[in-house]
Design a protein around this motif. Structure first.
Motif, PDB file in Angstrom:
ATOM      1  N   SER A  18     -18.884  87.576 -18.662  1.00 32.42           N
ATOM      2  CA  SER A  18     -19.522  88.312 -17.558  1.00 32.42           C
ATOM      3  C   SER A  18     -20.275  89.538 -18.062  1.00 32.42           C
ATOM      4  N   GLY A  19     -20.208  89.807 -19.374  1.00 37.88           N
ATOM      5  CA  GLY A  19     -20.795  91.039 -19.913  1.00 37.88           C
ATOM      6  C   GLY A  19     -22.286  90.949 -20.169  1.00 37.88           C
ATOM      7  N   GLY A  40     -14.967  83.290 -19.440  1.00 35.28           N
ATOM      8  CA  GLY A  40     -13.624  83.818 -19.233  1.00 35.28           C
ATOM      9  C   GLY A  40     -13.614  85.326 -19.355  1.00 35.28           C
ATOM     10  N   SER A  41     -13.069  85.971 -18.344  1.00 33.05           N
ATOM     11  CA  SER A  41     -12.924  87.435 -18.408  1.00 33.05           C
ATOM     12  C   SER A  41     -11.906  87.819 -17.334  1.00 33.05           C
ATOM     13  N   ASN A  85      -7.583  86.733 -19.427  1.00 33.01           N
ATOM     14  CA  ASN A  85      -7.419  88.028 -20.083  1.00 33.01           C
ATOM     15  C   ASN A  85      -6.940  87.803 -21.516  1.00 33.01           C
ATOM     16  N   SER A  86      -7.800  88.110 -22.469  1.00 34.87           N
ATOM     17  CA  SER A  86      -7.440  87.837 -23.867  1.00 34.87           C
ATOM     18  C   SER A  86      -6.397  88.833 -24.381  1.00 34.87           C
ATOM     19  N   SER A 123     -16.381  89.676 -25.945  1.00 36.03           N
ATOM     20  CA  SER A 123     -15.725  90.667 -25.085  1.00 36.03           C
ATOM     21  C   SER A 123     -15.869  92.052 -25.711  1.00 36.03           C
ATOM     22  N   PHE A 127      -6.798  96.846 -28.165  1.00 35.34           N
ATOM     23  CA  PHE A 127      -7.579  95.785 -27.519  1.00 35.34           C
ATOM     24  C   PHE A 127      -7.931  94.681 -28.515  1.00 35.34           C
ATOM     25  N   PHE A 128      -8.591  95.062 -29.633  1.00 34.05           N
ATOM     26  CA  PHE A 128      -9.078  94.008 -30.530  1.00 34.05           C
ATOM     27  C   PHE A 128      -7.934  93.314 -31.278  1.00 34.05           C
ATOM     28  N   LEU A 172     -18.891  88.146 -31.986  1.00 37.21           N
ATOM     29  CA  LEU A 172     -20.002  89.096 -32.147  1.00 37.21           C
ATOM     30  C   LEU A 172     -19.463  90.433 -32.649  1.00 37.21           C
ATOM     31  N   SER A 173     -20.035  90.912 -33.748  1.00 39.96           N
ATOM     32  CA  SER A 173     -19.641  92.206 -34.302  1.00 39.96           C
ATOM     33  C   SER A 173     -20.906  93.051 -34.522  1.00 39.96           C
ATOM     34  N   LYS A 226     -13.129  96.822 -34.883  1.00 42.02           N
ATOM     35  CA  LYS A 226     -14.011  95.657 -35.060  1.00 42.02           C
ATOM     36  C   LYS A 226     -13.727  94.998 -36.420  1.00 42.02           C
ATOM     37  N   THR A 272     -27.394  94.389 -34.639  1.00 39.35           N
ATOM     38  CA  THR A 272     -27.680  95.826 -34.583  1.00 39.35           C
ATOM     39  C   THR A 272     -27.555  96.288 -33.120  1.00 39.35           C
ATOM     40  N   PHE A 317     -28.655  99.645 -25.132  1.00 38.21           N
ATOM     41  CA  PHE A 317     -27.631 100.614 -25.494  1.00 38.21           C
ATOM     42  C   PHE A 317     -28.234 101.950 -25.930  1.00 38.21           C
TER      43      PHE A 317
HETATM   44  N1  LIG Z   1     -23.583  97.919 -27.870  1.00 35.23           N
HETATM   45  C1  LIG Z   1     -24.209  97.507 -28.951  1.00 35.23           C
HETATM   46  O1  LIG Z   1     -25.317  97.991 -29.261  1.00 35.23           O
HETATM   47  C2  LIG Z   1     -23.593  96.430 -29.813  1.00 35.23           C
HETATM   48  C3  LIG Z   1     -24.227  96.058 -31.016  1.00 35.23           C
HETATM   49  C4  LIG Z   1     -23.710  94.988 -31.762  1.00 35.23           C
HETATM   50  C5  LIG Z   1     -22.570  94.312 -31.312  1.00 35.23           C
HETATM   51  N2  LIG Z   1     -21.945  94.718 -30.166  1.00 35.23           N
HETATM   52  C6  LIG Z   1     -20.762  93.945 -29.725  1.00 35.23           C
HETATM   53  O2  LIG Z   1     -21.142  93.151 -28.628  1.00 35.23           O
HETATM   54  C7  LIG Z   1     -19.953  92.749 -27.922  1.00 35.23           C
HETATM   55  C8  LIG Z   1     -20.257  92.598 -26.443  1.00 35.23           C
HETATM   56  O3  LIG Z   1     -20.754  93.804 -25.920  1.00 35.23           O
HETATM   57  P1  LIG Z   1     -21.354  93.914 -24.437  1.00 35.23           P
HETATM   58  O4  LIG Z   1     -22.140  95.171 -24.405  1.00 35.23           O
HETATM   59  O5  LIG Z   1     -21.979  92.629 -24.033  1.00 35.23           O
HETATM   60  O6  LIG Z   1     -20.019  94.108 -23.586  1.00 35.23           O
HETATM   61  P2  LIG Z   1     -19.900  94.442 -22.025  1.00 35.23           P
HETATM   62  O7  LIG Z   1     -21.188  94.239 -21.308  1.00 35.23           O
HETATM   63  O8  LIG Z   1     -19.200  95.751 -21.906  1.00 35.23           O
HETATM   64  O9  LIG Z   1     -18.909  93.285 -21.531  1.00 35.23           O
HETATM   65  C9  LIG Z   1     -17.579  93.280 -21.932  1.00 35.23           C
HETATM   66  C10 LIG Z   1     -16.981  91.961 -21.548  1.00 35.23           C
HETATM   67  O10 LIG Z   1     -15.640  91.924 -22.032  1.00 35.23           O
HETATM   68  C11 LIG Z   1     -14.825  91.457 -20.981  1.00 35.23           C
HETATM   69  N3  LIG Z   1     -13.458  91.894 -21.147  1.00 35.23           N
HETATM   70  C12 LIG Z   1     -12.958  93.169 -21.049  1.00 35.23           C
HETATM   71  N4  LIG Z   1     -11.624  93.141 -21.199  1.00 35.23           N
HETATM   72  C13 LIG Z   1     -11.274  91.842 -21.414  1.00 35.23           C
HETATM   73  C14 LIG Z   1     -10.048  91.167 -21.607  1.00 35.23           C
HETATM   74  N5  LIG Z   1      -8.878  91.828 -21.607  1.00 35.23           N
HETATM   75  N6  LIG Z   1     -10.058  89.817 -21.756  1.00 35.23           N
HETATM   76  C15 LIG Z   1     -11.240  89.123 -21.750  1.00 35.23           C
HETATM   77  N7  LIG Z   1     -12.426  89.699 -21.557  1.00 35.23           N
HETATM   78  C16 LIG Z   1     -12.444  91.043 -21.389  1.00 35.23           C
HETATM   79  C17 LIG Z   1     -15.471  92.007 -19.719  1.00 35.23           C
HETATM   80  O11 LIG Z   1     -14.981  91.279 -18.601  1.00 35.23           O
HETATM   81  P3  LIG Z   1     -14.966  91.818 -17.054  1.00 35.23           P
HETATM   82  O12 LIG Z   1     -16.418  91.824 -16.630  1.00 35.23           O
HETATM   83  O13 LIG Z   1     -14.162  90.801 -16.322  1.00 35.23           O
HETATM   84  O14 LIG Z   1     -14.362  93.197 -17.118  1.00 35.23           O
HETATM   85  C18 LIG Z   1     -16.929  91.725 -20.027  1.00 35.23           C
HETATM   86  O15 LIG Z   1     -17.237  90.368 -19.774  1.00 35.23           O
HETATM   87  C19 LIG Z   1     -18.884  93.784 -28.303  1.00 35.23           C
HETATM   88  O16 LIG Z   1     -17.849  93.149 -28.998  1.00 35.23           O
HETATM   89  C20 LIG Z   1     -19.604  94.780 -29.224  1.00 35.23           C
HETATM   90  O17 LIG Z   1     -18.815  95.200 -30.300  1.00 35.23           O
HETATM   91  C21 LIG Z   1     -22.438  95.741 -29.416  1.00 35.23           C
END
Ligand SMILES: NC(=O)c1ccc[n+]([C@@H]2O[C@H](COP(=O)([O-])OP(=O)(O)OC[C@H]3O[C@@H](n4cnc5c(N)ncnc54)[C@H](OP(=O)(O)O)[C@@H]3O)[C@@H](O)[C@H]2O)c1
Length: 254
Positions: free
Chosen positions: A9-10, A30-31, A37-38, A58, A71-72, A94-95, A111, A131, A136
């Protein structure tokens, strides 16, 4: 093929689900909002039943040191166990580019733990390190704002659109496990100060952008190339400038 997207859903997850569904796969998101819930393990076994691929995109609700590590650790432990029980043949996660160079940050230590647990799981895997997302960049501006000024480190950043990250994650999910890491990034590296000024647009004239080597990246120590990808990374083509123009056009049309 059944593909489960944890965090579906993210920002990235919803785009990965859309992209893989459009190609005719049975994609299950799944979320916690959909009862999966992971961290607690709730719903994992049922959701993964019959799946060939698990994609974990997630993110932790908190970025503070202790909760993000919890969490992780818990999430990846549960996902690895459930993936093994379900006979998952490809675990994609995804990292972030530079994770191993940012270990003075609790977020990146978490991470790194996630990546290591997946690598050591014995499940065929692919890690995609992306990146920073264009989506963001405003959070970077907010984090860097101190009073009226914006303080950023003299570091390079090579961001990319969330749509291109999702495309890359989808491509990897449909391919053979890399049993390694693929780096993905945007087409151009900017000085952080230059990117912040682009993000501010017409507001840039009213804000002072100060270069401050102490700022690092989100509190982590960082030097010039810490968060940019190495040679060999797969680079997307959409520029930040084009992405910003499209965002502005879409906002004007609303
Ligand atoms: N931000 C950046 O610039 C960047 C760059 C590179 C990589 N990343 C990586 O990209 C990944 C995804 O980021 P994003 O921005 O797409 O995240 P996001 O929009 O904040 O979405 C987070 C997702 O994780 C789910 N979630 C939260 N708690 C959970 C749980 N206990 N069990 C299962 N699912 C859970 C949420 O579900 P609900 O909607 O149900 O709460 C949501 O679907 C991250 O791992 C991050 O490290 C980020």
């Amino acid at each position: 093929m059944k593909i489960v997207v944890i965090g579906g859903s993210g920002l990235i997850g919803s785009r990965v689900v859309q992209r893989l569904s459009a190609e005719g796969h049975q994609v299950v998101s799944g979320s916690p909002k959909s009862g999966v819930n992971s961290v607690t393990g709730e719903g994992l076994a049922e959701t993964l039943k019959g799946a060939a691929v698990l994609v974990d995109v997630s993110n932790s609700p908190s970025f503070d040191d202790a909760p993000v590590m919890e969490f992780f650790q818990k999430s990846t432990r549960n996902l690895v166990a459930a993936a093994k029980a379900a006979g998952i043949g490809h675990y994609v996660a995804l990292s972030v580019v530079g994770t191993d160079r940012l270990l003075s940050s609790g977020y990146f230590r978490a991470k790194m733990v996630q990546e290591t647990m997946i690598k050591e799981s014995s499940i065929p895997y692919s890690i995609v390190r992306a990146t920073q997302f264009y989506e963001f960049v405003n959070s970077i501006v907010e984090f860097s704002t101190v009073g009226e000024a914006i303080r950023v480190a003299p570091i390079l950043i090579q961001p990319m659109a969330a749509a291109d990250v999702s495309q890359a994650v989808g491509d990897v999910a449909l391919g053979k496990p890399l049993n390694g890491t693929l780096e993905v990034g945007g087409p151009k590296a900017y000085q952080m100060a230059e990117l912040v000024k682009l993000a501010l647009g017409s507001r840039a004239a009213q804000r002072e952008v100060i270069i401050d080597p102490k700022m690092g990246y989100f509190g982590a120590e960082a030097s010039e190339r810490t968060i940019v990808p190495d040679a060999g990374a797969k680079l997307s083509s959409k520029s930040y400038e084009d992405w910003l123009s499209q965002q502005q056009a879409a906002a004007a049309a609303r």
